[in-house]
Design an enzyme around this catalytic site. Sequence first.
Site, PDB file in Angstrom:
ATOM      1  N   LYS A 119       0.813  -1.394   0.031  1.00 47.30           N
ATOM      2  CA  LYS A 119       0.005  -0.091  -0.096  1.00 47.30           C
ATOM      3  C   LYS A 119       1.037   1.304   0.039  1.00 47.30           C
ATOM      4  CE  LYS A 119      -3.833  -2.195  -0.299  1.00 47.30           C
ATOM      5  NZ  LYS A 119      -4.359  -3.022   0.599  1.00 47.30           N
TER       6      LYS A 119
HETATM    7  C1  LIG Z   1      -5.707  -3.940   0.981  1.00 48.38           C
HETATM    8  C2  LIG Z   1      -7.221  -3.759   0.832  1.00 48.38           C
HETATM    9  C3  LIG Z   1      -7.885  -4.266   2.146  1.00 48.38           C
HETATM   10  C4  LIG Z   1      -7.357  -4.887   3.070  1.00 48.38           C
HETATM   11  O1  LIG Z   1      -6.137  -4.646   3.669  1.00 48.38           O
HETATM   12  P1  LIG Z   1      -5.205  -5.643   4.584  1.00 48.38           P
HETATM   13  O2  LIG Z   1      -4.172  -4.746   5.313  1.00 48.38           O
HETATM   14  O3  LIG Z   1      -4.671  -6.489   3.417  1.00 48.38           O
HETATM   15  O4  LIG Z   1      -6.022  -6.421   5.363  1.00 48.38           O
HETATM   16  C5  LIG Z   1      -9.260  -4.028   2.029  1.00 48.38           C
HETATM   17  N1  LIG Z   1      -9.771  -3.206   0.944  1.00 48.38           N
HETATM   18  C6  LIG Z   1      -9.031  -2.825  -0.187  1.00 48.38           C
HETATM   19  C7  LIG Z   1      -9.789  -2.072  -1.225  1.00 48.38           C
HETATM   20  C8  LIG Z   1      -7.541  -3.194  -0.356  1.00 48.38           C
HETATM   21  O5  LIG Z   1      -7.064  -2.866  -1.351  1.00 48.38           O
END
Ligand SMILES: *Cc1c(COP(=O)(O)O)cnc(C)c1O
Length: 368
Positions: A178
């Site tokens: 991210k």
């Molecule tokens: C990455 C992501 C999540 C979940 O996050 P995690 O930290 O992997 O649990 C939820 N929604 C979207 C759209 C994402 O890209």
Amino acid sequence: MIPITVVDVRDAESLVVEVLRSGAIAQGPMVKRFEETFAGVAGAKHAVAVNNGTTALVASLQALDLQPGDEVITSPFTFVATLNAILEAGATAKFVDIRRDDFAIDPDAVAAAITPRTKVLMPVHLYGQTADMGKLVPLAAEHNLAIVEDSAQAVGAAFDGKRAGSFGTGCFSLYATKNVTTAEGGVITTDDDDLADRLRVLRNQGMRARYQYEMAGHNYRMTDLHAAVGIPQLEKLDELTAARQRNAKRLSEGLAGTLGLDLPQVLPGRDHVWHQYTVLVGPHAFLSRDELAAALTEKGIGNGIYYPKIVFDYDCYSGHPLVPGANVADFPVAAAAASQALSLPVHQHLTEEQVDTVINTVREVLGT
Ligand SMILES: *Cc1c(COP(=O)(O)O)cnc(C)c1O
């Protein structure tokens, strides 16, 4: 190879070592510091750190005290965590189609899908651009719906100058790929003092003070080690985002006019933070999306398909009691996006030369 993501957290070394030396490695002062910095970045009064983005969504829903049969309206074009969080919270998932310009839920479709059981609107700010909050916020207010924003991909994004995650309960992911990462991690943002308080208690086994339990809680805590990884990135987030924006602009200039490619748009009033730079490979392109992806990979250009199918279009969700009546045929825009979307490298570590290589390679394999 030009990778689709680069994880570089070397700037966190001294803070991480500080935590290691302190011996206080679980949730402590570094998490608090992370939360204070994050609240500033997100333009929210409170930030509550948790162990991942999925639990941020789950906890936000749990804090709303939903009852069986309560419905959450969300996007069919998202990462599976959005859906799993709704199911984990025991709510019923209702999908509405997306718009092709921002890849987020269409406010008109939302208006048509609201029933007396609808309790929550969960827009997904996909790829780093917010949903149409100018229309969704008044709609939620009119029908007395809570807004829980899946802002996992949108740290720093804004709609009319107001930051993603500040329109309702904001849920962020800090997963390795991210825009801001703590390896694994998540954050919930809110302006509501009461909600922030409940989330802090919920995150820690429902415990207010030692052995004083106020609700059936959970262990959703972040560790100080993880918080330390993320703090330096928060401190220079504007710079990281600006680099992504520069790369996106260069990609769009370089790819303009490529036959069959729809380039991503920055809609008026929106600040896009380019978690992904995603093109749609339409029927007039020389190659199909999958062929283009394979050709780019072969030529050393990293790429990604986010997401290859509508989120509920898997056997494990068909007939699921909390995913009633979901039918792929009802979501033509999302289905088209799932078959056409291809993300190209846009991250902050690309050089101008690498961006140009991406552009030239795409044009070359598409023959334009
Ligand atoms: C990455 C992501 C999540 C979940 O996050 P995690 O930290 O992997 O649990 C939820 N929604 C979207 C759209 C994402 O890209």
